[in-house]
Scaffold this motif. Structure first.
Motif, short mmCIF file in Angstrom:
data_model
loop_
_atom_site.label_atom_id
_atom_site.label_comp_id
_atom_site.label_asym_id
_atom_site.label_seq_id
_atom_site.Cartn_x
_atom_site.Cartn_y
_atom_site.Cartn_z
N GLY A 80 0.88 -0.81 -0.08
CA GLY A 80 -0.21 0.04 -0.15
C GLY A 80 0.99 1.43 -0.28
O GLY A 80 0.36 2.36 -0.80
N PRO B 255 -2.98 0.71 -2.23
CA PRO B 255 -3.34 1.01 -1.08
C PRO B 255 -3.78 1.07 0.06
O PRO B 255 -5.46 0.61 -0.53
CB PRO B 255 -3.03 2.44 -1.05
N SER B 256 -4.21 0.54 1.80
CA SER B 256 -5.28 0.35 2.59
C SER B 256 -6.14 1.63 2.25
O SER B 256 -5.85 2.59 3.02
CB SER B 256 -4.82 -0.24 3.52
#
Ligand SMILES: Cc1cc2nc3c(=O)[nH]c(=O)nc-3n(C[C@H](O)[C@H](O)[C@H](O)COP(=O)(O)OP(=O)(O)OC[C@H]3O[C@@H](n4cnc5c(N)ncnc54)[C@H](O)[C@@H]3O)c2cc1C
Lengths: 763, 286
Positions: free
Chosen positions: A641, A705-706
């Motif tokens: 992420g 990305p989270s």
């Protein structure tokens, strides 16, 4: 600052020999503890004679089981269950011993040499019972009432039976992963002192989970939690093993209370290999149902985890994670898994870097290779057909792990597959390996995909405070096991406050500095504490601007924070430094207005983990004459992420891979037929050294990305380890032109030699 | 992992050292590089009451090349110094290539040639080399010096030699090898620096295109280093070819009687003997 590979703040003291590990710390009048350990794998204690030990000059006390029978066994920290309660470990054996290395007595003496002399003089007599050494065989007896199956669970999603009923192909297989574990450079250790003036028990040498251990120790010793202070010093590696609450920790704390002197215990390597948690050691049996194109419709797995002699702090964590993460990056709509946690007469087990995933990735990726072979489909293509698509994110697996539903937050799996296949030029590499095999070489390629998990909640807190000189202190209840935690927290804070890293210090793992903390496990520290630090830094920036606006008589909207000072945009001379703002916030100052100090504290809460993912690809060459294997090339792609410090992420991956190769090729805690451990020194526990490590090609990416945290960050600690076993096994199969040749780890030279001899490729 | 209590002596002369050994007999142990003894003491597998450290005994650290027919290596010559030796001819290169395999760099800095022989690990490189070359081992006590051939020095049991408790190994005489000799050394270990599972040291004397005589010693297959006598006999008079090497390797694998442990079963070791002898002979015949 975020995203830069800045050198570690930790390195300066460590490289100068100024580190303070628990063994470096001593207190006046301390006693040294030495543990007397069982020499028998299983039996009833007939007698323990300590008279010889007590006669050794310098020995202050000797305790056996009866002296501590009032202390409860060590409880579960995670994934406990009522059924497992009777299988917890007492701090000294009571009536029975259940593994070689089990603590049966402790000797306290004025120095470690005398303590060892005393321990030698303790005579333990055991009436031996038959040991259980194979947990896939018949169950044994635990205590005259209970058998050795401590816990069984089944999880399922979809309709597995229907999937098998309509399947076009059903493939069955059995796989196993051997017994190995994390072996930190620094052995365990503890130093406890009871301060009478403050009625406080101080415990040095904590690691990983100081707050949880504080609570557990306080409960076991009957002390108020606020009167037990745990302190983390430098920690020389954790890997899941170091920092859990072990019998020795409790004995040190109890002895400090009862003997009224500081008590120190430093584990030696021989002890470590028989006393600290072992890990892995699972046997899986599985059935895979696919359609004609190789799309997996159903998966049914039953496995046994050899837990060793007791259920320790991790409860059923490893088995639970193996079950939940086994399907990995593949859709597999119908899945049923039964896990069995069974006891044996071996050292108890716990988590080790990529717990449950190293095992389940091995099993799953072996199964994918089996499907590819059965259907005659290319190994990369079979994976592509089963990968979860980005449009399916967030993807609900329909299974729980660690008390939270497994929901993959983000991932672009196929993109990674293509990147790696491009990087290694898959068609050309496959062709050239085939050419070399045709010319008589034993060379092969393996690939293995996996999903990791990280950022376990539910909380982490961070307090950021600026002193009048402008120095910043970041305090968290989280922990450092040597992974660069301080550097990463400082980078995150510096990004927002625009101050130099040399002005930031990071406090962690001190239970009197914060009310709550969790710790360094499950690749959670950067995600959780990082987010909390990010939030606290933002709040501090906000607060500094608010106060500076009053001090400068300016509009907050016109202010900016640059180089550690708040200034009016466009007229940089109208500025106050963060230190000046802090000075202006004394409790009686009008600026303070009931909120003294330039300090903020934020708590990041989350009920979900996030899920980094990766792909390993490796080329191996075998020597049929000796069975040795060399890794010619090894690629690790990992998407986390966002990399706060790419250098540290790469370090995590390289170190993790070394451990992954260790489990794949070298490390194995074997036992003889009476339960004597055969591997109790570094002569026999073979970890890969620099000489055995290939040059790694690391492809870090930030494609997914989270969405669960503002930084988009996922954990980086375990992806280097995860797929090593699976990939080496696949590469060996390929080198031998014999799909399914490798069914268990480690692949020792002797096993490989036997495989080579029985393979058509070498006939 | 703390040793039991012991008394420590650091004699300055050979006489003093021998006197201490005589006085304390089997209560005493010689301390050379400490790379085997100290770990054993830490595990309390060895618990000598008295240590006689030979670090300061003069002349034991010399390689004596005065004799044109032989070289005498002092007991305290370090592994690393042998790895980097300047001894002329095939003997020098065999010692160098064998030395590289002894443990890791820090161990080679401290560990000694004499210590390795006295310790007599069944998989020690120097023991196999000494056995291959029929080294003469000089043993001294207060009553005098005796010289024992490598064939008699190592006992059947691992870690056992003919050294008496009051004897000090002072030096080892190795024959120089002329240009008609070729040498080879091959070893298989789990990791770089580990003790061998199996190792082979070979020296082959050529007579034109055929083999005048061969010496093959093996480590890791018995209590001590052994010679592959059948393989040696098979080679004599045969052409110096890869086929001869392969036949000798097969004979060597046949004649050994190894025992297994967790790092390798007996059968596996036998296969490794074949592989290592082939490799060592290939080098020697190259
Ligand atoms: C990690 C590790 C890896 C190793 N790997 C290898 C390897 O691959 N191959 C290998 O061969 N060795 C290996 N060793 C052992 C090393 O080579 C030792 O140095 C050697 O075996 C002993 O030599 P020393 O000088 O250290 O002897 P010490 O340890 O001092 O002594 C060993 C024994 O010999 C006796 N002794 C020593 N000198 C004399 C003397 N002059 N006269 C009479 N008795 C004497 C001592 O009393 C003692 O019993 C390894 C050691 C370690 C720690």
């Amino acid at each position: 600052m975020i995203g830069e590979s800045v050198p570690r703040l930790e390195d300066r003291p460590l490289l100068r020999g100024e580190g303070r590990f628990v063994a470096d710390i001593s207190l006046p009048h301390q006693l040294h503890m030495r543990v007397v350990r069982s020499h028998a794998a299983h039996g009833t204690i007939e007698s323990i004679d300590a008279t010889g030990a007590l006669a050794v000059p310098g020995v202050a006390a000797v305790w056996t089981g009866v002296d501590v029978s009032d202390i409860a066994p060590i409880d579960f920290r995670q994934v406990g269950a009522d059924q497992m309660v009777p299988y917890r470990q007492p701090i000294l054996a009571q009536e029975r011993v259940r593994y070689v290395g089990e603590p049966v007595a402790v000797v306290f003496a004025t120095d470690p040499y005398t303590a060892e002399d005393g321990a030698e003089a303790v005579i333990l007599e055991v009436s031996e019972l038959a040991p259980v050494l194979d947990t896939t065989g018949p169950l044994g007896d635990f205590d005259g009432r209970l058998d050795t199956e401590a816990y069984v669970f089944t999880e399922q999603t979809g309709d597995v039976d229907a999937a098998f009923a309509r399947a076009e192909h059903v493939i069955e297989a059995e796989f196993g992963v051997g017994r190995h574990t994390g072996v930190p450079l620094e052995c365990r250790g503890a130093l406890a002192v009871h301060h009478r003036t403050t009625q406080t028990l101080e415990f040095l040498g904590a690691a990983k989970v100081p707050f949880q251990n504080r609570d557990a120790l306080a409960a076991m010793l009957g002390l108020p939690p606020s009167r037990v202070v745990l302190r983390e010093a430098h920690v020389g590696g954790g890997f899941g093993v170091r920092g859990e609450l072990y019998p020795e920790d409790v004995l040190v704390a109890l002895a400090a209370l009862r003997l009224g002197r500081p008590v120190k215990w430093i584990e030696d390597r021989h002890e470590h290999l028989v006393a600290a948690n072992h890990s892995r050691d699972q046997r899986h049996r599985l059935r895979v149902a696919t359609d004609d194109s190789g799309v997996i419709e159903g998966l049914e797995v039953e496995f046994v985890s050899d837990q060793g002699a007791y259920v320790r702090t991790h409860g059923a964590t490893v088995a639970t994670l193996a079950a939940a993460m086994l399907p990995g990056p593949y859709r597999i709509p119908n899945y049923r898994v039964t896990g069995r946690v069974r006891l044996s007469n071996k050292t108890p087990a716990g988590t080790y870097r990529a717990p449950g995933r190293y095992e389940s990735t091995f099993v799953r990726e072996r199964a994918l290779d089996a499907v590819a072979a059965e259907l005659g489909v290319d190994r990369a293509e079979i994976r592509r057909r089963n990968l979860i698509a980005p449009t399916e994110m967030p993807f609900e697996r329909g299974i729980d792990a660690l008390g939270t539903a497994v929901v993959y937050d983000s991932g672009k799996y196929e993109m990674m597959l293509d990147r790696v296949l491009g990087h290694i030029d898959y068609p050309a590499l496959t062709w050239s390996l085939a050419e070399r095999r045709a010319a008589g070489e034993l060379v092969g390629l393996g690939i293995g995909f996996f999903v990791e998990k990280s950022g376990l909640g539910p909380f982490a807190g961070s307090r950021v405070e600026v002193d009048p000189s402008g120095c910043v202190t970041v305090t968290t209840g989280e922990a450092s096991v040597g992974q660069g935690f301080e550097t990463v927290m400082a980078q995150i804070c510096a990004e927002t406050l625009d101050v130099g890293l040399d002005r930031i210090s990071v406090v962690h793992g001190q239970t009197d500095q914060m009310s709550y903390g969790m710790g360094a496990f499950a690749s959670r520290a950067t995600v959780m504490a990082g987010t909390a630090t990010h939030d606290a830094s933002l709040a501090l920036r906000q607060r500094a601007i608010e106060v500076a606006a009053e001090m400068l008589e300016a509009n907050p909207a016109d202010l900016e924070l640059v180089d550690g000072a708040v200034r009016v945009a466009g007229s940089p001379t109208r500025a106050v430094s963060l230190g000046e703002v802090a000075s202006a916030l004394g409790p009686a100052s009008p600026y303070a207005d009931g909120r003294p100090g330039l300090v903020t504290e934020e708590w990041y809460l989350t009920s979900h983990m996030n899920y980094p993912y990766g792909l390993h690809a490796g080329v191996v060459a075998l020597d049929a004459d000796t069975g040795s294997l060399s890794i010619e090339r090894y690629v690790i792609a990992y998407d986390i992420g966002r990399a706060i410090n790419p250098m540290l992420v790469e370090g995590q991956i390289v170190g993790g891979a070394a451990q992954g190769f260790g489990g794949a090729l070298f490390e194995d805690f074997s036992y003889d037929e009476i339960g004597q451990p055969q591997v109790t020194t570094f002569m026999d526990y073979l970890m890969p050294t620099a000489a055995e490590m290939p040059e790694l090609e690391i492809l870090l990416s930030e494609d997914a990305p989270s969405p669960l945290n503002p930084l988009g960050v996922k954990g980086a600690g375990e992806g280097g380890t995860n797929a090593c076993g699976a990939v080496i096994a696949a590469a060996v199969d390929d080198a031998l032109d014999r799909p399914g040749a490798v069914t268990s780890l480690p692949i020792t030279p002797e096993r490989l030699h036997a495989l080579c001899r029985s393979s058509p490729a070498t006939a | 992992m703390k040793p039991a209590a012991f008394e420590y002596h650091a004699p300055r002369t050979l006489e003093e050292a021998l006197g201490l050994l005589e006085e304390h007999q089997d209560e005493a142990k010689v301390l050379a590089g400490g790379q085997s003894l100290v770990p054993a003491m830490n595990f309390r597998l060895a618990r000598p009451a008295v240590l006689v450290d030979i670090a300061h005994v003069p002349d034991l650290d010399r390689i004596d090349e005065a004799d044109p027919a032989s070289v005498t290596i002092g007991a305290r010559v370090r592994h690393l110094d042998l790895e980097h030796n300047t001894i002329a001819g095939p003997l020098g290169s065999l010692i160098a290539s064998t030395g590289r395999w002894v443990g890791h760099y820090p161990i080679r800095i401290r560990g000694t040639f004499g210590g390795s022989l006295a310790h007599a690990d069944p998989a020690a490189e120097w023991c196999a080399l000494a056995r291959a070359l029929d080294a003469e081992i000089h043993c001294r006590s207060t009553t005098g010096e005796r010289t024992v051939g490598a064939g008699d020095f190592f006992e059947q049991m691992a870690f056992t030699t003919c050294l008496e408790p009051d004897e000090l190994l002072v030096g080892v005489r190795l024959p120089r090898l002329g240009d008609s000799w070729g040498v080879g050394m091959a070893e298989f270990a789990r990791r770089w620096g580990d003790f061998a599972i199996v190792l082979a040291v070979a020296a082959v004397e050529r007579d034109g295109d055929s083999i005048a005589g061969a010496r093959i010693a093996l480590g890791g297959v018995a209590g001590g280093p052994v010679r592959a006598a059948n393989a040696e006999a098979l080679m004599a008079g045969r052409p110096a070819t890869a086929e001869t090497a392969a036949a000798a390797a097969a004979a060597a694998a046949e004649e050994v009687d190894p025992t297994g442990d967790i790092h390798g079963s007996a059968d596996y070791r036998r296969d490794l003997v074949r592989a290592m002898v082939t490799r060592a002979l290939d080098q020697a015949l190259a």
